[in-house]
Design a protein around this motif. Structure first.
Motif, PDB file in Angstrom:
ATOM      1  N   VAL A 141       0.911  -1.113  -0.030  1.00 20.50           N
ATOM      2  CA  VAL A 141       0.011  -0.102  -0.012  1.00 20.50           C
ATOM      3  C   VAL A 141       0.972   1.340   0.029  1.00 20.50           C
ATOM      4  CG1 VAL A 141      -1.690   1.234   1.090  1.00 20.50           C
ATOM      5  CG2 VAL A 141      -1.941  -1.125   1.399  1.00 20.50           C
ATOM      6  N   SER A 142       0.597   2.124  -0.755  1.00 20.87           N
ATOM      7  CA  SER A 142       1.094   3.551  -0.821  1.00 20.87           C
ATOM      8  C   SER A 142       0.047   4.393  -0.641  1.00 20.87           C
ATOM      9  CB  SER A 142       1.972   3.873  -1.959  1.00 20.87           C
ATOM     10  OG  SER A 142       2.977   2.700  -2.138  1.00 20.87           O
ATOM     11  N   ILE A 143       0.171   5.578   0.066  1.00 20.82           N
ATOM     12  CA  ILE A 143      -0.757   6.580   0.149  1.00 20.82           C
ATOM     13  C   ILE A 143      -0.152   8.001  -0.329  1.00 20.82           C
ATOM     14  CG2 ILE A 143       0.053   7.310   2.558  1.00 20.82           C
ATOM     15  CD1 ILE A 143      -2.879   8.258   3.090  1.00 20.82           C
ATOM     16  N   LEU A 144      -0.836   8.466  -1.279  1.00 23.45           N
ATOM     17  CA  LEU A 144      -0.222   9.671  -1.921  1.00 23.45           C
ATOM     18  C   LEU A 144      -0.148  11.054  -0.997  1.00 23.45           C
ATOM     19  CD1 LEU A 144      -1.314   8.978  -5.483  1.00 23.45           C
ATOM     20  CD2 LEU A 144       0.802   8.298  -4.490  1.00 23.45           C
ATOM     21  N   SER A 145       0.939  11.335  -0.543  1.00 24.53           N
ATOM     22  CA  SER A 145       0.998  12.674   0.163  1.00 24.53           C
ATOM     23  C   SER A 145       0.731  13.638  -0.483  1.00 24.53           C
ATOM     24  CB  SER A 145       2.440  12.582   0.852  1.00 24.53           C
ATOM     25  OG  SER A 145       2.505  13.803   1.819  1.00 24.53           O
ATOM     26  N   GLY A 146       0.022  14.623  -0.001  1.00 23.38           N
ATOM     27  CA  GLY A 146      -0.657  15.870  -0.614  1.00 23.38           C
ATOM     28  C   GLY A 146      -1.745  15.822  -1.495  1.00 23.38           C
ATOM     29  N   ALA A 147      -2.356  14.504  -1.568  1.00 24.32           N
ATOM     30  CA  ALA A 147      -3.221  14.046  -2.239  1.00 24.32           C
ATOM     31  C   ALA A 147      -4.626  13.646  -1.452  1.00 24.32           C
ATOM     32  CB  ALA A 147      -3.046  13.440  -3.639  1.00 24.32           C
ATOM     33  N   HIS A 148      -4.407  13.819  -0.069  1.00 26.83           N
ATOM     34  CA  HIS A 148      -5.500  13.470   0.812  1.00 26.83           C
ATOM     35  C   HIS A 148      -5.454  14.450   1.668  1.00 26.83           C
ATOM     36  CE1 HIS A 148      -2.865  11.951   4.179  1.00 26.83           C
ATOM     37  NE2 HIS A 148      -2.323  11.705   3.194  1.00 26.83           N
ATOM     38  N   SER A 149      -6.854  14.660   2.258  1.00 24.24           N
ATOM     39  CA  SER A 149      -7.222  15.689   3.343  1.00 24.24           C
ATOM     40  C   SER A 149      -8.312  15.358   3.835  1.00 24.24           C
ATOM     41  CB  SER A 149      -7.100  16.936   2.663  1.00 24.24           C
ATOM     42  OG  SER A 149      -6.878  17.890   3.774  1.00 24.24           O
ATOM     43  N   THR A 150      -8.755  16.365   5.082  1.00 22.84           N
ATOM     44  CA  THR A 150      -9.790  16.223   5.825  1.00 22.84           C
ATOM     45  C   THR A 150     -10.287  17.704   6.319  1.00 22.84           C
ATOM     46  OG1 THR A 150     -10.768  14.935   7.578  1.00 22.84           O
ATOM     47  CG2 THR A 150      -8.495  15.760   7.755  1.00 22.84           C
ATOM     48  N   ASN A 175       3.569   2.618   2.572  1.00 24.13           N
ATOM     49  CA  ASN A 175       4.662   3.639   1.899  1.00 24.13           C
ATOM     50  C   ASN A 175       3.852   5.114   1.845  1.00 24.13           C
ATOM     51  OD1 ASN A 175       6.892   1.927   1.131  1.00 24.13           O
ATOM     52  ND2 ASN A 175       5.530   1.108  -0.175  1.00 24.13           N
ATOM     53  N   VAL A 176       4.665   6.027   2.165  1.00 24.67           N
ATOM     54  CA  VAL A 176       4.015   7.398   2.215  1.00 24.67           C
ATOM     55  C   VAL A 176       4.978   7.958   1.023  1.00 24.67           C
ATOM     56  CG1 VAL A 176       3.727   9.480   2.929  1.00 24.67           C
ATOM     57  CG2 VAL A 176       3.266   7.614   4.391  1.00 24.67           C
ATOM     58  N   ILE A 177       4.382   8.412  -0.358  1.00 23.74           N
ATOM     59  CA  ILE A 177       4.942   9.158  -1.494  1.00 23.74           C
ATOM     60  C   ILE A 177       4.354  10.329  -2.029  1.00 23.74           C
ATOM     61  CG2 ILE A 177       5.612   8.392  -3.679  1.00 23.74           C
ATOM     62  CD1 ILE A 177       5.147   5.816  -3.172  1.00 23.74           C
ATOM     63  N   PRO A 178       4.929  11.357  -2.138  1.00 25.72           N
ATOM     64  CA  PRO A 178       4.402  12.708  -2.431  1.00 25.72           C
ATOM     65  C   PRO A 178       3.791  12.278  -3.849  1.00 25.72           C
ATOM     66  CG  PRO A 178       6.514  13.105  -1.590  1.00 25.72           C
ATOM     67  CD  PRO A 178       6.541  11.478  -1.622  1.00 25.72           C
ATOM     68  N   TRP A 179       2.767  12.884  -4.059  1.00 28.63           N
ATOM     69  CA  TRP A 179       1.953  12.326  -5.188  1.00 28.63           C
ATOM     70  C   TRP A 179       2.417  12.814  -6.437  1.00 28.63           C
ATOM     71  CZ3 TRP A 179       0.195  15.664  -8.908  1.00 28.63           C
ATOM     72  CH2 TRP A 179       0.250  17.149  -8.761  1.00 28.63           C
ATOM     73  N   GLU A 181       5.726  12.688  -6.967  1.00 28.74           N
ATOM     74  CA  GLU A 181       7.005  11.694  -7.298  1.00 28.74           C
ATOM     75  C   GLU A 181       6.377  10.180  -8.159  1.00 28.74           C
ATOM     76  OE1 GLU A 181       9.527  11.127  -4.005  1.00 28.74           O
ATOM     77  OE2 GLU A 181       9.804  13.140  -3.585  1.00 28.74           O
ATOM     78  N   ALA A 182       5.355  10.158  -7.056  1.00 30.55           N
ATOM     79  CA  ALA A 182       4.549   8.719  -7.557  1.00 30.55           C
ATOM     80  C   ALA A 182       4.395   8.724  -9.182  1.00 30.55           C
ATOM     81  CB  ALA A 182       3.410   8.524  -6.950  1.00 30.55           C
ATOM     82  N   ILE A 183       3.443   9.849  -9.612  1.00 35.47           N
ATOM     83  CA  ILE A 183       3.084  10.163 -10.943  1.00 35.47           C
ATOM     84  C   ILE A 183       4.397  10.261 -12.038  1.00 35.47           C
ATOM     85  CG2 ILE A 183       0.807  10.647 -10.491  1.00 35.47           C
ATOM     86  CD1 ILE A 183       1.476  13.582 -11.542  1.00 35.47           C
TER      87      ILE A 183
END
Length: 188
Positions: A141-150, A175-179, A181-183
């Protein structure tokens, strides 16, 4: 190793309605547009972007909230493209997409999916719960940092909550990956 991109609960009530949207909805929508464009552009390149995109849509009963099936607040901001066999819509009633859809993990694994990449709304609710459910089901699992919020809550800003969620998920093995960097990696 196939990857599924989970677009979690980016719905009108949470992302577009000026009276109810999260404070950083514009950031999430802008990131979502770029993430989806990249995922759709790279899906046919072996070993690059996600092979499937899962759009998750939360549903509530009228007495429980505003995300009532068929209502304007319930509508998705980003939707699967008509006829796109690599894009699907999944409804859910609990915070964890896998709990609401007990056969989903097995179905994805049958399709060769080993990794889940997630973003969306709300960080500490459905995003974190779905990532936790994916980990429990045996996915990377990777969560895209900067692309989720609340929402800001309990004296904490949305950004503080985002970071706490990322830290909790990292401890669980995500894993926490800035979105961005992921794309960028999807095009390599």
């Amino acid at each position: 190793m196939a990857t599924a991109l989970f677009v979690i609960d980016i719905q009108n009530d949470l992302a577009t309605d000026p009276n109810t949207r999260i404070p950083h909805s514009a950031r999430i929508k802008a990131a979502g547009e770029k993430i989806l464009a990249a995922a759709r552009a790279t899906k046919n390149i072996p070993q690059s972007g996600p092979s499937t995109i899962v759009f998750v849509q939360h549903e509530e009963k009228p007495e429980s909230g505003s995300l009532v099936r068929g209502s304007e607040p319930w509508q998705l901001v980003f939707e699967p493209r008509p006829g796109a066999s690599t894009e699907r819509l999944v409804a859910k009633w609990t915070r964890d997409t896998f709990e609401s859809n007990p056969g989903l993990a097995a179905q994805l694994k049958k399709e060769g999916v080993e990794s889940i990449v997630a973003f969306g709304i709300q960080s500490e609710c459905c995003v974190e719960s779905t990532c936790t459910g994916a980990l429990a089901a045996g996915f990377n699992v990777s969560i895209l940092s900067g692309a989720h919020s609340t929402y800001d809550d309990a004296g904490k800003t949305a950004e503080q909550i985002e970071k706490e969620v990322e830290e909790r998920l990292e401890v669980k093995g995500a894993n926490v990956i800035p979105w961005e960097e992921a794309i960028a990696a999807w095009y390599v």
